[in-house]
Design a protein around this motif. Structure first.
Motif, PDB file in Angstrom:
ATOM      1  N   HIS A   3       0.826  -1.195   0.000  1.00 36.62           N
ATOM      2  CA  HIS A   3       0.000   0.000   0.000  1.00 36.62           C
ATOM      3  C   HIS A   3       0.859   1.243   0.000  1.00 36.62           C
ATOM      4  CE1 HIS A   3       0.671  -0.812   4.311  1.00 36.62           C
ATOM      5  NE2 HIS A   3       0.568   0.476   4.484  1.00 36.62           N
ATOM      6  N   LEU A   4       0.203   2.374  -0.307  1.00 26.78           N
ATOM      7  CA  LEU A   4       0.865   3.671  -0.401  1.00 26.78           C
ATOM      8  C   LEU A   4       0.272   4.607   0.638  1.00 26.78           C
ATOM      9  CD1 LEU A   4       0.700   4.138  -4.289  1.00 26.78           C
ATOM     10  CD2 LEU A   4       2.581   3.182  -2.960  1.00 26.78           C
ATOM     11  N   VAL A   5       1.126   5.385   1.266  1.00 31.00           N
ATOM     12  CA  VAL A   5       0.668   6.355   2.260  1.00 31.00           C
ATOM     13  C   VAL A   5       1.242   7.718   1.919  1.00 31.00           C
ATOM     14  CG1 VAL A   5       0.682   7.021   4.683  1.00 31.00           C
ATOM     15  CG2 VAL A   5       0.482   4.611   4.058  1.00 31.00           C
ATOM     16  N   GLU A   6       0.341   8.692   1.782  1.00 33.44           N
ATOM     17  CA  GLU A   6       0.754  10.065   1.490  1.00 33.44           C
ATOM     18  C   GLU A   6       0.839  10.875   2.784  1.00 33.44           C
ATOM     19  OE1 GLU A   6      -2.244   9.418  -2.135  1.00 33.44           O
ATOM     20  OE2 GLU A   6      -2.427   9.189   0.040  1.00 33.44           O
ATOM     21  N   SER A   7       1.682  11.887   2.765  1.00 30.16           N
ATOM     22  CA  SER A   7       1.777  12.812   3.894  1.00 30.16           C
ATOM     23  C   SER A   7       2.247  14.164   3.391  1.00 30.16           C
ATOM     24  CB  SER A   7       2.736  12.276   4.963  1.00 30.16           C
ATOM     25  OG  SER A   7       4.036  12.140   4.439  1.00 30.16           O
ATOM     26  N   GLY A   8       2.067  15.188   4.235  1.00 29.65           N
ATOM     27  CA  GLY A   8       2.602  16.509   3.927  1.00 29.65           C
ATOM     28  C   GLY A   8       1.598  17.526   3.434  1.00 29.65           C
ATOM     29  N   GLY A   9       0.343  17.147   3.298  1.00 25.48           N
ATOM     30  CA  GLY A   9      -0.652  18.108   2.820  1.00 25.48           C
ATOM     31  C   GLY A   9      -1.059  19.084   3.904  1.00 25.48           C
ATOM     32  N   GLY A  10      -2.009  19.944   3.563  1.00 26.77           N
ATOM     33  CA  GLY A  10      -2.508  20.892   4.552  1.00 26.77           C
ATOM     34  C   GLY A  10      -2.953  22.189   3.920  1.00 26.77           C
ATOM     35  N   LEU A  11      -3.041  23.208   4.755  1.00 32.26           N
ATOM     36  CA  LEU A  11      -3.476  24.540   4.337  1.00 32.26           C
ATOM     37  C   LEU A  11      -2.254  25.438   4.176  1.00 32.26           C
ATOM     38  CD1 LEU A  11      -5.683  26.732   3.930  1.00 32.26           C
ATOM     39  CD2 LEU A  11      -5.639  27.047   6.422  1.00 32.26           C
ATOM     40  N   VAL A  12      -2.185  26.148   3.065  1.00 29.85           N
ATOM     41  CA  VAL A  12      -1.065  27.049   2.807  1.00 29.85           C
ATOM     42  C   VAL A  12      -1.594  28.309   2.130  1.00 29.85           C
ATOM     43  CG1 VAL A  12      -0.543  25.992   0.581  1.00 29.85           C
ATOM     44  CG2 VAL A  12       1.266  27.185   1.832  1.00 29.85           C
ATOM     45  N   SER A  17       4.571  27.169  -0.095  1.00 32.10           N
ATOM     46  CA  SER A  17       5.115  25.885  -0.551  1.00 32.10           C
ATOM     47  C   SER A  17       4.670  24.757   0.361  1.00 32.10           C
ATOM     48  CB  SER A  17       6.654  25.930  -0.557  1.00 32.10           C
ATOM     49  OG  SER A  17       7.135  26.904  -1.448  1.00 32.10           O
ATOM     50  N   LEU A  18       4.598  23.579  -0.219  1.00 31.37           N
ATOM     51  CA  LEU A  18       4.360  22.343   0.519  1.00 31.37           C
ATOM     52  C   LEU A  18       5.169  21.242  -0.136  1.00 31.37           C
ATOM     53  CD1 LEU A  18       0.485  22.128   1.142  1.00 31.37           C
ATOM     54  CD2 LEU A  18       2.255  22.406   2.889  1.00 31.37           C
ATOM     55  N   ARG A  19       5.495  20.225   0.665  1.00 27.62           N
ATOM     56  CA  ARG A  19       6.174  19.045   0.130  1.00 27.62           C
ATOM     57  C   ARG A  19       5.361  17.807   0.498  1.00 27.62           C
ATOM     58  NH1 ARG A  19      11.606  15.933   2.040  1.00 27.62           N
ATOM     59  NH2 ARG A  19      12.485  15.404  -0.002  1.00 27.62           N
ATOM     60  N   LEU A  20       4.889  17.110  -0.523  1.00 30.27           N
ATOM     61  CA  LEU A  20       4.168  15.872  -0.310  1.00 30.27           C
ATOM     62  C   LEU A  20       5.127  14.689  -0.390  1.00 30.27           C
ATOM     63  CD1 LEU A  20       0.987  16.422  -2.534  1.00 30.27           C
ATOM     64  CD2 LEU A  20       1.374  17.100  -0.155  1.00 30.27           C
ATOM     65  N   SER A  21       4.830  13.672   0.397  1.00 27.15           N
ATOM     66  CA  SER A  21       5.591  12.430   0.356  1.00 27.15           C
ATOM     67  C   SER A  21       4.630  11.267   0.149  1.00 27.15           C
ATOM     68  CB  SER A  21       6.355  12.215   1.663  1.00 27.15           C
ATOM     69  OG  SER A  21       7.286  13.248   1.887  1.00 27.15           O
ATOM     70  N   CYS A  22       5.116  10.231  -0.507  1.00 27.03           N
ATOM     71  CA  CYS A  22       4.337   9.012  -0.705  1.00 27.03           C
ATOM     72  C   CYS A  22       5.278   7.835  -0.508  1.00 27.03           C
ATOM     73  CB  CYS A  22       3.748   8.993  -2.108  1.00 27.03           C
ATOM     74  SG  CYS A  22       3.000   7.413  -2.572  1.00 27.03           S
ATOM     75  N   THR A  23       4.975   7.004   0.481  1.00 27.05           N
ATOM     76  CA  THR A  23       5.824   5.862   0.801  1.00 27.05           C
ATOM     77  C   THR A  23       5.083   4.565   0.539  1.00 27.05           C
ATOM     78  OG1 THR A  23       7.049   7.105   2.464  1.00 27.05           O
ATOM     79  CG2 THR A  23       7.157   4.712   2.592  1.00 27.05           C
ATOM     80  N   ALA A  24       5.743   3.680  -0.200  1.00 30.81           N
ATOM     81  CA  ALA A  24       5.185   2.364  -0.488  1.00 30.81           C
ATOM     82  C   ALA A  24       5.721   1.357   0.517  1.00 30.81           C
ATOM     83  CB  ALA A  24       5.557   1.948  -1.896  1.00 30.81           C
ATOM     84  N   LEU A  80       6.793  15.348  -3.882  1.00 29.50           N
ATOM     85  CA  LEU A  80       6.339  16.411  -4.763  1.00 29.50           C
ATOM     86  C   LEU A  80       6.566  17.728  -4.046  1.00 29.50           C
ATOM     87  CD1 LEU A  80       4.995  17.000  -7.530  1.00 29.50           C
ATOM     88  CD2 LEU A  80       2.824  17.208  -6.278  1.00 29.50           C
ATOM     89  N   GLN A  81       7.566  18.465  -4.486  1.00 34.02           N
ATOM     90  CA  GLN A  81       7.830  19.791  -3.947  1.00 34.02           C
ATOM     91  C   GLN A  81       6.981  20.790  -4.723  1.00 34.02           C
ATOM     92  OE1 GLN A  81       9.815  20.830  -1.307  1.00 34.02           O
ATOM     93  NE2 GLN A  81       8.838  22.805  -1.690  1.00 34.02           N
ATOM     94  N   MET A  82       6.103  21.477  -4.014  1.00 32.26           N
ATOM     95  CA  MET A  82       5.171  22.409  -4.651  1.00 32.26           C
ATOM     96  C   MET A  82       5.475  23.828  -4.181  1.00 32.26           C
ATOM     97  SD  MET A  82       1.634  20.217  -4.385  1.00 32.26           S
ATOM     98  CE  MET A  82       1.542  20.314  -2.600  1.00 32.26           C
ATOM     99  N   ASN A  83       5.862  24.682  -5.116  1.00 32.32           N
ATOM    100  CA  ASN A  83       6.168  26.077  -4.823  1.00 32.32           C
ATOM    101  C   ASN A  83       5.197  26.996  -5.547  1.00 32.32           C
ATOM    102  OD1 ASN A  83       8.458  25.182  -3.361  1.00 32.32           O
ATOM    103  ND2 ASN A  83       9.726  25.258  -5.209  1.00 32.32           N
ATOM    104  N   SER A  84       5.154  28.239  -5.123  1.00 35.31           N
ATOM    105  CA  SER A  84       4.296  29.249  -5.757  1.00 35.31           C
ATOM    106  C   SER A  84       2.866  28.751  -5.923  1.00 35.31           C
ATOM    107  CB  SER A  84       4.873  29.648  -7.121  1.00 35.31           C
ATOM    108  OG  SER A  84       6.187  30.155  -6.984  1.00 35.31           O
ATOM    109  N   GLN A 112      -4.482   6.893  -0.405  1.00 35.11           N
ATOM    110  CA  GLN A 112      -5.828   7.264   0.030  1.00 35.11           C
ATOM    111  C   GLN A 112      -6.178   8.712  -0.305  1.00 35.11           C
ATOM    112  OE1 GLN A 112      -3.205   7.190   1.935  1.00 35.11           O
ATOM    113  NE2 GLN A 112      -3.253   8.978   3.290  1.00 35.11           N
ATOM    114  N   GLY A 113      -5.183   9.474  -0.685  1.00 33.81           N
ATOM    115  CA  GLY A 113      -5.401  10.880  -1.026  1.00 33.81           C
ATOM    116  C   GLY A 113      -5.119  11.795   0.141  1.00 33.81           C
ATOM    117  N   ILE A 114      -4.622  12.989  -0.159  1.00 28.65           N
ATOM    118  CA  ILE A 114      -4.325  13.965   0.876  1.00 28.65           C
ATOM    119  C   ILE A 114      -4.752  15.345   0.400  1.00 28.65           C
ATOM    120  CG2 ILE A 114      -1.946  14.391   0.123  1.00 28.65           C
ATOM    121  CD1 ILE A 114      -1.225  14.405   3.167  1.00 28.65           C
TER     122      ILE A 114
END
Length: 120
Positions: A3-12, A17-24, A80-84, A112-114
């Motif tokens: 399975h895959l687990v995402e992390s790092g989302g939220g309100l900005v 910037s935010l950085r998402l991670s996905c670990t298998a 996924l490094q997300m800027n601007s 599962q989505g974040i």
């Protein structure tokens, strides 16, 4: 079971910037391509960016120059490094991976989505 687990989302805030991670995890033999997709309210799921096991990437025109996809094969993790960020980036972000497990079965897995919300 893999399975895959995402992390790092939220309100900005816009411009942030935010950085998402996905670990298998699981009985993994090899991970081929991995990717990030997103789905905004009332819209279809769309590709954000994908990366091969060798590190070749492609991304949607809407995120070029702002988002960077990468992966650490030793950690079975994609980033996924997300800027601007702007309000159009608000969506549920999903990771996807093409995994060959220890039984040599090849399947496509989804996290599962974040939630990522860009708002002042």
């Amino acid at each position: 079971q893999e399975h895959l687990v995402e992390s790092g989302g939220g309100l900005v805030q816009p411009g942030g910037s935010l950085r998402l991670s996905c670990t298998a995890s699981g009985s993994i033999f090899r991970i081929n391509d991995m990717g990030w997709y997103r789905q905004a309210p009332g819209k279809q799921r769309e590709l954000v960016a994908r990366i091969t096991s060798a590190g070749s990437t492609n991304s949607a025109d809407s995120v070029k120059g702002r988002f960077t996809i990468s992966r650490d094969n030793a950690k079975n993790t994609m980033y996924l490094q997300m800027n601007s960020l702007n309000s159009d980036d608000t969506a549920v972000y999903y990771c996807n991976a093409d995994i060959i497990n220890s039984a040599r079965s090849r399947l496509s897995y989804w996290g599962q989505g974040i939630q990522v919300t860009v708002s002042a």
